[in-house]
Design a protein around this motif. Structure first.
Motif, PDB file in Angstrom:
ATOM      1  N   PRO A  45       0.635  -1.317  -0.099  1.00  0.00           N
ATOM      2  CA  PRO A  45      -0.224  -0.094   0.300  1.00  0.00           C
ATOM      3  C   PRO A  45       1.203   1.455   0.612  1.00  0.00           C
ATOM      4  O   PRO A  45       0.544   2.056  -0.774  1.00  0.00           O
ATOM      5  CB  PRO A  45      -0.385  -0.307   1.037  1.00  0.00           C
ATOM      6  N   THR A  71       1.909  -2.151 -11.849  1.00  0.00           N
ATOM      7  CA  THR A  71       1.052  -2.835 -10.887  1.00  0.00           C
ATOM      8  C   THR A  71       0.314  -3.838 -11.365  1.00  0.00           C
ATOM      9  O   THR A  71      -0.045  -3.806 -12.546  1.00  0.00           O
ATOM     10  CB  THR A  71       0.271  -1.257 -10.003  1.00  0.00           C
ATOM     11  N   TYR A  75      -6.950  -4.645 -10.226  1.00  0.00           N
ATOM     12  CA  TYR A  75      -7.497  -3.805  -9.336  1.00  0.00           C
ATOM     13  C   TYR A  75      -6.875  -2.500  -8.624  1.00  0.00           C
ATOM     14  O   TYR A  75      -5.208  -2.880  -9.205  1.00  0.00           O
ATOM     15  CB  TYR A  75      -7.067  -4.886  -7.958  1.00  0.00           C
ATOM     16  N   VAL A  76      -6.350  -2.077  -9.139  1.00  0.00           N
ATOM     17  CA  VAL A  76      -6.593  -0.430  -9.105  1.00  0.00           C
ATOM     18  C   VAL A  76      -6.212  -0.112  -7.130  1.00  0.00           C
ATOM     19  O   VAL A  76      -7.606   0.803  -6.980  1.00  0.00           O
ATOM     20  CB  VAL A  76      -7.453   0.674  -9.710  1.00  0.00           C
ATOM     21  N   PRO A  77      -5.400  -0.331  -6.809  1.00  0.00           N
ATOM     22  CA  PRO A  77      -4.554   0.964  -5.743  1.00  0.00           C
ATOM     23  C   PRO A  77      -6.063   1.528  -5.369  1.00  0.00           C
ATOM     24  O   PRO A  77      -4.816   2.443  -5.781  1.00  0.00           O
ATOM     25  CB  PRO A  77      -3.003   0.554  -5.954  1.00  0.00           C
ATOM     26  N   THR A  78      -6.547   1.895  -3.832  1.00  0.00           N
ATOM     27  CA  THR A  78      -6.162   2.165  -2.965  1.00  0.00           C
ATOM     28  C   THR A  78      -5.738   3.791  -2.261  1.00  0.00           C
ATOM     29  O   THR A  78      -6.188   4.767  -2.209  1.00  0.00           O
ATOM     30  CB  THR A  78      -8.103   3.123  -2.910  1.00  0.00           C
ATOM     31  N   ASN A  79      -4.251   2.921  -1.837  1.00  0.00           N
ATOM     32  CA  ASN A  79      -3.666   3.541  -1.053  1.00  0.00           C
ATOM     33  C   ASN A  79      -2.731   4.939  -1.703  1.00  0.00           C
ATOM     34  O   ASN A  79      -1.730   5.072  -0.855  1.00  0.00           O
ATOM     35  CB  ASN A  79      -3.043   2.985  -0.088  1.00  0.00           C
ATOM     36  N   SER A  81      -2.058   7.817  -4.896  1.00  0.00           N
ATOM     37  CA  SER A  81      -2.800   8.878  -5.858  1.00  0.00           C
ATOM     38  C   SER A  81      -2.434   8.028  -6.890  1.00  0.00           C
ATOM     39  O   SER A  81      -1.641   7.636  -7.807  1.00  0.00           O
ATOM     40  CB  SER A  81      -2.088   9.703  -5.805  1.00  0.00           C
ATOM     41  N   GLN A  82      -3.317   8.631  -7.290  1.00  0.00           N
ATOM     42  CA  GLN A  82      -3.669   7.734  -9.525  1.00  0.00           C
ATOM     43  C   GLN A  82      -3.009   8.522 -10.123  1.00  0.00           C
ATOM     44  O   GLN A  82      -2.082   8.489 -11.233  1.00  0.00           O
ATOM     45  CB  GLN A  82      -4.904   7.928  -9.377  1.00  0.00           C
ATOM     46  N   HIS A 119      -8.868  -9.628  -5.062  1.00  0.00           N
ATOM     47  CA  HIS A 119      -8.949  -9.478  -6.272  1.00  0.00           C
ATOM     48  C   HIS A 119      -8.220  -9.913  -7.654  1.00  0.00           C
ATOM     49  O   HIS A 119      -9.048  -9.925  -8.264  1.00  0.00           O
ATOM     50  CB  HIS A 119      -9.455  -7.742  -5.857  1.00  0.00           C
TER      51      HIS A 119
END
Length: 309
Positions: A45, A71, A75-79, A81-82, A119
């Motif tokens: 994360p 990556t 599944y797109v990490p949420t922790n 920034s994009q 996921h």
């Protein structure tokens, strides 16, 4: 030789402050060598911390290394920034037609989940299959090691009654192995996990070798020559304060967490923990990169051909 990473990657500033030599694309093309191509599938994360920890170790080798950060696409990490992801990361789908000398698969904070409930488990299986044709050697860390062993050997992980947390002494069990060149007979390494892989679950196979283990924390390092995989269940790459940060995070949230064993002086979280594993971290990664350099085909497109044949 230095490591080549993007100019704006936050890890670059930390590495330059530590004296690690980094270079940009303009300088890299002047050198008449084939750089080693190493990809990092970063599932952690705190991606920026992991980037710094791993590039520090990869960049300390005498070879020119070209780093690619990966990556998952499913599944797109949420922790993170994009903006950081889009600037510095590729999905595996983006690079699956490319060849790499080495791949590092990090841990992930999902170890208590059954593999099938993750996921991106289907994508992980495709990635592990892909390593057999497109990667010369894969270095799997913590959950990444458990996932790779599940994929290649169908070996389960077991939940522990309490978190294995601290710095534990390990014994070298294969002193002649080139990955352990220069190691002391015993060494210390940070451990932070809720599950374990058990030695008795490993199949009898001369190509699957236990390299280091601990009477208290169990298996540490295993080499699988059949599938060109390395499995390490603990964290030589950690900074001195990584376990402290984990402890303070959980304690501040009121979660059940013990003081990490053999870590803080006098077991006092108010004191600064020393780093007692840094030298062995550099040794292991430099030994791995040297082994890859010595055995990989010079023509990168030839990676995986011998295995296919």
């Amino acid at each position: 030789m230095p490591i080549k990473i993007p100019d704006e990657l936050p890890a670059r500033r930390h590495l330059e402050d530590e004296g690690v030599v980094v270079m940009d694309e303009r300088d890299a093309v002047r050198q008449d060598v084939r750089p080693m191509r190493i990809a990092v599938l970063n599932l952690m994360p705190k991606k920026e911390s992991t980037e710094t920890q791993l590039t520090r170790l990869i960049g300390a080798t005498p070879l020119q290394v070209e780093l690619t950060l990966l990556t998952t696409g499913s599944y797109v990490p949420t922790n993170v920034s994009q903006k950081h992801l889009s600037a510095f990361y590729h999905t595996w789908e983006d690079v699956k037609d490319q060849k790499f000398d080495g791949l590092i698969v990090t841990g992930a904070p999902i170890e208590t989940l059954p593999f099938e409930d993750v996921h991106y488990w289907a994508e992980m299986n495709r990635i592990f299959d892909w390593t057999q044709s497109n990667v010369h050697s894969t270095f799997n860390i913590c959950w990444g090691a458990q996932a790779a062993l599940k994929h290649f050997r169908d070996i389960p992980k077991h939940e522990l009654p309490g978190k294995m947390f601290g710095v534990f002494e390990h014994t070298v069990t294969a002193p002649g192995n080139t990955l352990l060149r220069g190691f002391n007979d015993t060494f210390q390494i940070p451990v932070s996990r809720h599950t374990e892989t058990r030695k008795e679950d490993l199949p009898e196979d001369p190509m699957l070798q236990v390299l280091a283990e601990s009477p208290e924390s169990g298996l540490c390092l295993v080499q699988d020559q059949r599938y060109r995989q390395i499995y390490i269940f603990n964290h030589l790459e950690y900074d001195a304060r990584t376990l402290a940060d984990e402890y303070n995070r959980d304690a501040s949230q009121g979660l059940p967490i013990d003081v990490p064993k053999n870590y803080f002086p006098d077991d006092d979280p108010a004191q600064e923990p020393p780093n007692r594993w840094r030298a062995h971290a550099h040794l292991l990664f430099s030994n791995w990169i040297n082994d890859v350099y010595q055995s990989v085909p010079f023509e990168i497109e030839d990676i995986g051909k011998m295995a296919a044949e």
